[in-house]
Scaffold this active site. Structure first.
Site, PDB file in Angstrom:
ATOM      1  N   HIS A   1       7.366   6.743  -0.519  1.00  0.00           N
ATOM      2  CA  HIS A   1       7.101   6.602   0.919  1.00  0.00           C
ATOM      3  C   HIS A   1       6.675   7.909   1.575  1.00  0.00           C
ATOM      4  O   HIS A   1       6.043   7.900   2.634  1.00  0.00           O
ATOM      5  CB  HIS A   1       8.349   6.039   1.606  1.00  0.00           C
ATOM      6  CG  HIS A   1       8.102   5.377   2.925  1.00  0.00           C
ATOM      7  ND1 HIS A   1       6.962   5.588   3.683  1.00  0.00           N
ATOM      8  CD2 HIS A   1       8.870   4.501   3.648  1.00  0.00           C
ATOM      9  CE1 HIS A   1       7.036   4.863   4.793  1.00  0.00           C
ATOM     10  NE2 HIS A   1       8.168   4.208   4.792  1.00  0.00           N
TER      11      HIS A   1
ATOM     12  N   ASP B   1      -8.120  -7.931  -1.590  1.00  0.00           N
ATOM     13  CA  ASP B   1      -8.818  -8.828  -2.512  1.00  0.00           C
ATOM     14  C   ASP B   1      -9.418  -8.043  -3.674  1.00  0.00           C
ATOM     15  O   ASP B   1     -10.380  -7.306  -3.501  1.00  0.00           O
ATOM     16  CB  ASP B   1      -9.912  -9.582  -1.737  1.00  0.00           C
ATOM     17  CG  ASP B   1     -10.746 -10.495  -2.618  1.00  0.00           C
ATOM     18  OD1 ASP B   1     -10.426 -10.655  -3.817  1.00  0.00           O
ATOM     19  OD2 ASP B   1     -11.743 -11.045  -2.100  1.00  0.00           O
TER      20      ASP B   1
END
Length: 458
Positions: free
Chosen positions: A169, A381
């Protein structure tokens, strides 16, 4: 190839994993040391976030192997995002920096003898089988001197696949992660460079010289816990908010009261969770809302900046006021605290980190929410179309379990909405579910709630 078994409810399946390998950038990249910002390297972000993207079989991609496509695209993406291929080092005063060594990120190829349909309800957080879908290689859960990304691609028997990621993170936040994933997906679909060029510029969020705390940061107050803390007997459930649920919450506040969907959901969770934990009426409770700071700067942070650029100002009240006042009280507190987030506020957090040793946020009677749904990670995608689910795999951050992430999702009826996991002691979880359903099933329209939940024992 390693093999292990997992079960979700009555479903049992086996995952066979190849040996982990390092994927370096496709071509040589600069060898340099790049300091993280003073927002990046605070204690609360020194964790690995578990992320997951789930894809169905696509007839047009029948000849393509998702493992090969994703691994090759990752190598190409790391040419542009080369700090991810390096390793974190810690310098004086706990200052983190990226040693851009080009070593690469950890990658695991796997196969599961289960189909998409057989996984059923486990295709939403908290993913009881997640430990099989992202194998944590020994020592990779450290923060320094270890790969900054851990990736596992698991082929399903039906032709679909699951991409699971362990993200350090300190390297990026939600918008930064979306940007990196979009670039990776673009490369998988044939692009030669990302449509948005990555920008490092971490010096923009360094502490001032000399540092000076100019805002009131109640999210970092030191609070004494009056009760012994324990993570025993904890469970996670995932709840879904559809449009009818949001409408039900709006009916609970005055028509003239301005608020967002985020305000409504966050206020609802805060109240329900506080009641469920049975916190004493005179005790302070905190709701910390993660607020993106990119547009709060003048001029705004540059397009392509993928570092952490948020703060989590805390709304504070007593448990009694939160639970006994009308619902609009909680909504107003949330709406107001978001407005505290300014360029000066984020700069003040950076200064506070330097002055107070990169301290951890307040964990006592605290709750944190992050609105990842606005980034719609399902749209990433790789050539197989939109993901069935894209977002965090579970509640919590590191050892602190009081964090919920809102992610976009569809329910079983194909209805668009927001799903969030939450972690509570088992008895409190039952009370939370009752409070939650009570709020949504108000008298105006008693049968409209589309709230659902999934449970996993930790």
């Amino acid at each position: 190839m390693a093999s292990s078994s997992s079960s979700s409810s009555s479903l049992k399946f086996t995952v066979r994993r190849c040996q982990p390998q390092l994927v370096p950038p496709a071509i040589p990249t600069p060898h340099e040391v790049k300091p993280l910002s003073d927002i990046d390297d605070q204690d609360g972000l020194r964790v690995h976030l578990p992320m997951i993207h789930i894809y169905k079989k696509q007839a047009s991609m029948a000849e393509k192997d998702p493992v090969q496509v994703i691994r090759q695209a990752l190598s190409q993406t790391l040419v542009f995002y080369y700090p991810f291929a390096g390793r974190l080092r810690e310098g004086p005063n706990r200052k983190l920096m990226v040693d851009c060594t080009g070593e690469g990120v950890m990658f695991i190829e796997a196969d599961a003898d289960v189909t998409f349909d057989q996984l059923g309800d486990s295709l939403q957080p908290p993913f009881p089988c997640f430990h099989e879908l992202l194998y944590y290689v020994p020592a990779t859960q450290q923060i320094t001197n270890t790969p900054l990304l851990l990736v596992q691609v698991t082929r399903l028997k039906c032709g679909g696949f699951i991409l699971a990621i362990g993200l350090n993170h300190t390297m990026c936040d939600g918008p930064g992660y979306q940007q990196f994933m979009s670039a990776w997906a673009e490369m998988a679909r044939g692009a030669t460079k990302p449509s948005i060029a990555p920008v490092w510029r971490r010096e923009l969020l360094m502490a001032r010289d000399p540092p000076r705390i100019k805002c009131n940061h109640r999210e970092f107050e030191q609070v004494r816990d009056t009760l012994p803390s324990s993570n025993q007997n904890m469970v996670q459930r995932s709840f879904f908010f559809g449009p009818l649920d949001i409408a039900a919450l709006r009916r609970l506040i005055p028509q003239h009261q301005h608020c967002t969907t985020f305000d409504l959901i966050t206020a609802c969770l805060w109240r329900c969770r506080t009641k469920a934990l049975q916190i004493e009426a005179d005790e302070d409770v905190r709701m910390m809302c993660i607020v993106n700071g990119r547009g709060r700067f003048n001029p705004p942070l540059p397009v392509g900046y993928y570092g952490n650029a948020f703060a989590y100002p805390a709304a504070v009240t007593t448990a009694g006021k939160l639970c006994r006042n009308p619902f609009g009280y909680a909504v107003e507190l949330i709406n107001k605290v978001k407005g505290e987030m300014t360029e000066e506020y984020l700069q003040s957090v950076a200064d506070l980190m330097v002055m107070k040793g990169r301290c951890l946020f307040t964990t006592v009677r605290s709750y944190i929410v992050s609105h990842l749904a606005r980034f719609n990670l399902r749209q990433v995608d790789f050539g197989w179309g939109e993901a069935v689910y894209g977002g965090v795999a579970q509640a919590g951050v590191g050892r602190f379990l009081g964090v919920s992430y809102f992610c976009s999702a569809k329910n079983g009826n194909g209805e668009e909405g927001i799903i969030f996991p939450i972690c509570l002691p088992a008895e409190a979880m039952e009370r939370f579910a009752q409070e939650f359903n009570h709020m949504l099933c108000n008298k105006s329209q008693p049968q409209t709630s589309s709230a659902t939940f999934i449970m996993s024992t930790l």
